[in-house]
Scaffold this motif. Structure first.
Motif, PDB file in Angstrom:
ATOM      1  N   GLU A 100     -61.393 -54.908 -91.978  1.00  0.00           N
ATOM      2  CA  GLU A 100     -62.636 -54.609 -91.584  1.00  0.00           C
ATOM      3  C   GLU A 100     -63.460 -54.644 -92.511  1.00  0.00           C
ATOM      4  N   VAL A 101     -64.526 -55.429 -92.619  1.00  0.00           N
ATOM      5  CA  VAL A 101     -65.561 -55.542 -93.670  1.00  0.00           C
ATOM      6  C   VAL A 101     -66.934 -54.713 -93.367  1.00  0.00           C
ATOM      7  N   VAL A 102     -67.272 -54.140 -94.121  1.00  0.00           N
ATOM      8  CA  VAL A 102     -68.506 -53.404 -93.868  1.00  0.00           C
ATOM      9  C   VAL A 102     -69.494 -53.746 -95.087  1.00  0.00           C
ATOM     10  N   GLU A 103     -70.382 -54.654 -94.713  1.00  0.00           N
ATOM     11  CA  GLU A 103     -71.490 -55.358 -95.650  1.00  0.00           C
ATOM     12  C   GLU A 103     -72.247 -54.422 -96.442  1.00  0.00           C
TER      13      GLU A 103
ATOM     14  N   GLU B 199     -74.342 -54.590-100.365  1.00  0.00           N
ATOM     15  CA  GLU B 199     -74.646 -55.357-101.447  1.00  0.00           C
ATOM     16  C   GLU B 199     -74.337 -54.763-102.697  1.00  0.00           C
ATOM     17  N   THR B 200     -73.237 -55.326-103.292  1.00  0.00           N
ATOM     18  CA  THR B 200     -72.629 -54.941-104.652  1.00  0.00           C
ATOM     19  C   THR B 200     -71.836 -56.108-104.988  1.00  0.00           C
ATOM     20  N   PRO B 201     -71.705 -55.999-106.580  1.00  0.00           N
ATOM     21  CA  PRO B 201     -70.974 -57.294-107.055  1.00  0.00           C
ATOM     22  C   PRO B 201     -69.237 -56.995-106.921  1.00  0.00           C
ATOM     23  N   GLN B 202     -69.059 -55.713-106.695  1.00  0.00           N
ATOM     24  CA  GLN B 202     -67.565 -55.459-106.558  1.00  0.00           C
ATOM     25  C   GLN B 202     -67.395 -54.623-105.332  1.00  0.00           C
ATOM     26  N   SER B 203     -66.410 -55.279-104.611  1.00  0.00           N
ATOM     27  CA  SER B 203     -65.899 -54.781-103.263  1.00  0.00           C
ATOM     28  C   SER B 203     -65.154 -53.444-103.409  1.00  0.00           C
ATOM     29  N   VAL B 204     -65.085 -52.561-102.416  1.00  0.00           N
ATOM     30  CA  VAL B 204     -64.004 -51.371-102.684  1.00  0.00           C
ATOM     31  C   VAL B 204     -63.259 -51.591-101.224  1.00  0.00           C
TER      32      VAL B 204
ATOM     33  N   VAL C  59     -65.686 -52.677 -98.343  1.00  0.00           N
ATOM     34  CA  VAL C  59     -66.946 -52.460 -98.354  1.00  0.00           C
ATOM     35  C   VAL C  59     -67.541 -53.014 -99.580  1.00  0.00           C
ATOM     36  N   GLY C  60     -68.452 -53.905 -99.276  1.00  0.00           N
ATOM     37  CA  GLY C  60     -69.156 -54.979-100.191  1.00  0.00           C
ATOM     38  C   GLY C  60     -69.334 -56.172 -99.498  1.00  0.00           C
ATOM     39  N   LYS C  61     -69.376 -57.364-100.519  1.00  0.00           N
ATOM     40  CA  LYS C  61     -69.631 -58.770-100.029  1.00  0.00           C
ATOM     41  C   LYS C  61     -68.511 -59.688-100.275  1.00  0.00           C
TER      42      LYS C  61
ATOM     43  N   SER D 256     -77.105 -39.461-100.485  1.00  0.00           N
ATOM     44  CA  SER D 256     -76.630 -40.314-101.523  1.00  0.00           C
ATOM     45  C   SER D 256     -75.090 -40.854-101.190  1.00  0.00           C
ATOM     46  N   SER D 257     -74.299 -39.982-100.468  1.00  0.00           N
ATOM     47  CA  SER D 257     -72.969 -40.808 -99.920  1.00  0.00           C
ATOM     48  C   SER D 257     -73.312 -41.857 -99.099  1.00  0.00           C
ATOM     49  N   ALA D 258     -74.305 -42.022 -98.462  1.00  0.00           N
ATOM     50  CA  ALA D 258     -74.497 -43.162 -97.706  1.00  0.00           C
ATOM     51  C   ALA D 258     -74.827 -44.394 -98.345  1.00  0.00           C
ATOM     52  N   THR D 259     -75.027 -44.361 -99.766  1.00  0.00           N
ATOM     53  CA  THR D 259     -75.099 -45.762-100.619  1.00  0.00           C
ATOM     54  C   THR D 259     -74.018 -45.686-101.686  1.00  0.00           C
ATOM     55  N   ASP D 260     -73.057 -44.807-101.456  1.00  0.00           N
ATOM     56  CA  ASP D 260     -71.564 -44.850-102.326  1.00  0.00           C
ATOM     57  C   ASP D 260     -70.348 -45.680-101.598  1.00  0.00           C
ATOM     58  N   PRO D 261     -70.272 -47.043-102.168  1.00  0.00           N
ATOM     59  CA  PRO D 261     -69.201 -47.675-101.557  1.00  0.00           C
ATOM     60  C   PRO D 261     -67.917 -46.884-101.062  1.00  0.00           C
ATOM     61  N   ASP D 262     -67.525 -46.088-101.949  1.00  0.00           N
ATOM     62  CA  ASP D 262     -66.009 -45.208-101.634  1.00  0.00           C
ATOM     63  C   ASP D 262     -66.333 -44.309-100.575  1.00  0.00           C
ATOM     64  N   GLU D 263     -67.655 -43.819-100.500  1.00  0.00           N
ATOM     65  CA  GLU D 263     -67.699 -42.836 -99.465  1.00  0.00           C
ATOM     66  C   GLU D 263     -68.083 -43.463 -98.029  1.00  0.00           C
ATOM     67  N   ILE D 264     -68.769 -44.728 -97.889  1.00  0.00           N
ATOM     68  CA  ILE D 264     -68.690 -45.490 -96.809  1.00  0.00           C
ATOM     69  C   ILE D 264     -67.391 -45.903 -96.325  1.00  0.00           C
ATOM     70  N   ALA D 265     -66.548 -46.239 -97.323  1.00  0.00           N
ATOM     71  CA  ALA D 265     -65.117 -46.873 -97.116  1.00  0.00           C
ATOM     72  C   ALA D 265     -64.252 -45.702 -96.338  1.00  0.00           C
ATOM     73  N   GLY D 266     -64.438 -44.419 -96.868  1.00  0.00           N
ATOM     74  CA  GLY D 266     -63.586 -43.053 -96.400  1.00  0.00           C
ATOM     75  C   GLY D 266     -64.174 -42.913 -94.900  1.00  0.00           C
ATOM     76  N   LYS D 267     -65.477 -43.046 -94.930  1.00  0.00           N
ATOM     77  CA  LYS D 267     -66.062 -42.543 -93.443  1.00  0.00           C
ATOM     78  C   LYS D 267     -65.659 -43.347 -92.283  1.00  0.00           C
ATOM     79  N   ARG D 268     -65.744 -44.732 -92.788  1.00  0.00           N
ATOM     80  CA  ARG D 268     -65.620 -45.810 -91.714  1.00  0.00           C
ATOM     81  C   ARG D 268     -63.964 -45.597 -91.473  1.00  0.00           C
ATOM     82  N   PHE D 269     -63.166 -45.624 -92.439  1.00  0.00           N
ATOM     83  CA  PHE D 269     -61.689 -45.576 -92.056  1.00  0.00           C
ATOM     84  C   PHE D 269     -61.452 -44.380 -91.145  1.00  0.00           C
ATOM     85  N   ASN D 270     -61.924 -43.164 -91.630  1.00  0.00           N
ATOM     86  CA  ASN D 270     -61.833 -42.119 -90.605  1.00  0.00           C
ATOM     87  C   ASN D 270     -62.275 -42.280 -89.440  1.00  0.00           C
TER      88      ASN D 270
END
Length: 432
Positions: free
Chosen positions: A249-252, A254-259, A426-428, A150-164
């Motif tokens: 750094e951008v993590v692509e 698919e979402t209308p709002q970037s985090v 994280v976003g487009k 589930s966290s793999a589809t959550d933009p906030d979780e994706i951003a946190g993991k990549r930042f860490n």
């Protein structure tokens, strides 16, 4: 129903004013140390345990073992299976909580004085004699894997993991304490037993208690509850090196709002300038709708519903982070405004009015944290983990008030580093 109501009353019961909280140091006959606040007016006790190390103690190749182990502590202990443990806890109206973080395993207990012996025995079984039955391992593993997916589809979780990962690399802070699908799937019952032995040991234990219990009662109780823990656990990790080079750094995704998660190196709690930095952050992005970032990014430009900054104080590293979300075609502007405000505050500092307002906010809100036995117990155990003096509660607001405008503006120039400010988006995003 009467017993359950009493527990709820005890948990949320109003406590005397902060100035009236008297913390006593207790050492059990067996050498276990604790902090205690006696409050006999309600027959209820809140107990907090912290074991330093947490998920950072995972052995190489066993990421997620500590997290999974903690999730299994109430899934079978002694002669009780998971259902038997749950029924026993419910019959006693006892609330037992188990959680794991980067830096600690956190155990909470809330129980009526009349049920103290039975509730503590149940807690003892879960800490000292967990059985980790394979059927429970498989069930809880499935739950953990569901959360990871589930966290793999959550933009906030994706951003946190990549930042860490960018900041901490191979250090345990650089990966998710819950593990990955691959690492958790591969964990065996033996790995969980090893994680239990490594994480729950007396050499990293901190204890606080609040409520209807005396100094004379607490000491023997601690020995009965915790005396059988191993003396030492797994070695603690080395301090983490914070690596930040600024930029975006951008993590692509698919979402209308970037985090966007952004940050730079932070400040240690023991630093003499910590309270100046705390006030600085309140003004910059930690003060809700009154903060500068909220004013510039939301109120003036309508780029977001919310933007925040906060000091992150880990045991082995310190960061100064923030977050914002905006439409894909506006996130670039939001980033520019945040970076510009970061630089402006570093260069020109804050005003006397901003500082006075921030002090009023922090000192006025502080007593509201002490709204019951459970809250006080959590604050006290956190104080111990952070090596804070026993009189901190009584002196904290004075430390805030003692910060001068010159202190804050000097720290603004020294701490805020717009060149090191890293954004993970994280976003487009358009034009980022």
């Amino acid at each position: 129903m009467i017993r359950f109501a009493l527990v709820i009353v005890g948990f949320f019961a109003a406590f005397p004013a902060v100035a009236g909280i008297e913390i006593k140091e207790v050492t059990s006959p067996g050498g276990i140390k604790a902090w205690l606040v006696e409050e006999p007016s309600i027959p209820f006790v809140a107990l907090e345990l912290r074991f330093k190390g947490g998920t950072s103690l995972d052995a190489p190749g066993k990421r997620g073992a500590t997290n999974l182990m903690v999730g299994l502590l109430e899934e079978g202990a002694g002669d009780l299976d998971a259902q038997g443990f749950a029924r026993a806890s419910e019959a006693l109206a006892a609330q037992l909580g188990y959680d794991s973080h980067d830096d600690a395993v956190a155990i909470s207990a809330r129980f009526l004085t009349e049920n103290q012996d039975e509730a503590l025995e149940l807690l003892r079984l879960s800490l000292i004699e967990p059985t980790f039955p394979q059927v429970a391992v498989d069930r809880v593993r499935t739950q953990v894997l569901s959360g990871i997916r589930s966290s793999a589809t959550d933009p906030d979780e994706i951003a946190g993991k990549r930042f860490n990962a960018l900041v901490f690399g191979d250090h345990p802070y650089g990966s998710d304490g819950a593990g990955t699908v691959e690492s958790v799937t591969a964990l065996t019952r033996e790995d969980i037993v090893a994680a239990h032995q490594g994480a729950l040991a007396r050499d990293r234990l901190y204890v606080s208690a609040v409520g209807d219990i005396t100094v004379e009662e607490l000491g023997p109780m601690l020995d009965q509850l915790l005396g059988a823990l191993p003396e030492t656990g797994a070695p603690m990790p080395e301090a983490a090196v914070v690596t930040l080079d600024g930029g975006v750094e951008v993590v692509e995704f698919e979402t209308p709002q970037s985090v966007a998660l952004f940050g730079q190196p932070g400040i240690h709690r023991d630093d003499p300038d910590f309270f100046a930095a705390y006030l600085l952050n309140t003004i910059l992005g930690g003060g809700g709708f009154e903060s500068r970032l909220m004013t510039e990014v939301r109120e003036k430009r309508g780029l977001t519903y919310g933007v925040y900054s906060y000091l992150v104080l880990k045991d082995l590293a310190n960061l100064y982070l923030g977050s914002v979300a905006s439409a894909n075609d506006r996130i670039g502007e939001a980033i520019e405004v945040i970076r510009a405000e970061w630089a402006r505050m570093a260069e020109t500092g804050v005003s006397a009015k901003e500082l006075a307002d921030a002090k009023a906010l922090l000192t006025g809100a502080y007593p509201l944290r002490f709204d019951g036995n459970g809250s006080i117990a959590k604050i006290m155990v956190g104080m111990q983990v952070d090596q804070m003096p026993i009189d901190y509660i009584a002196t904290r607001n004075a430390k805030v008030d003692a910060v001068t405008l010159e202190d804050v503006n000097r720290v603004a120039g020294e701490l805020l580093d717009p060149d090191a400010l890293k954004f993970v988006v994280v976003g487009k995003p358009d034009g980022v």
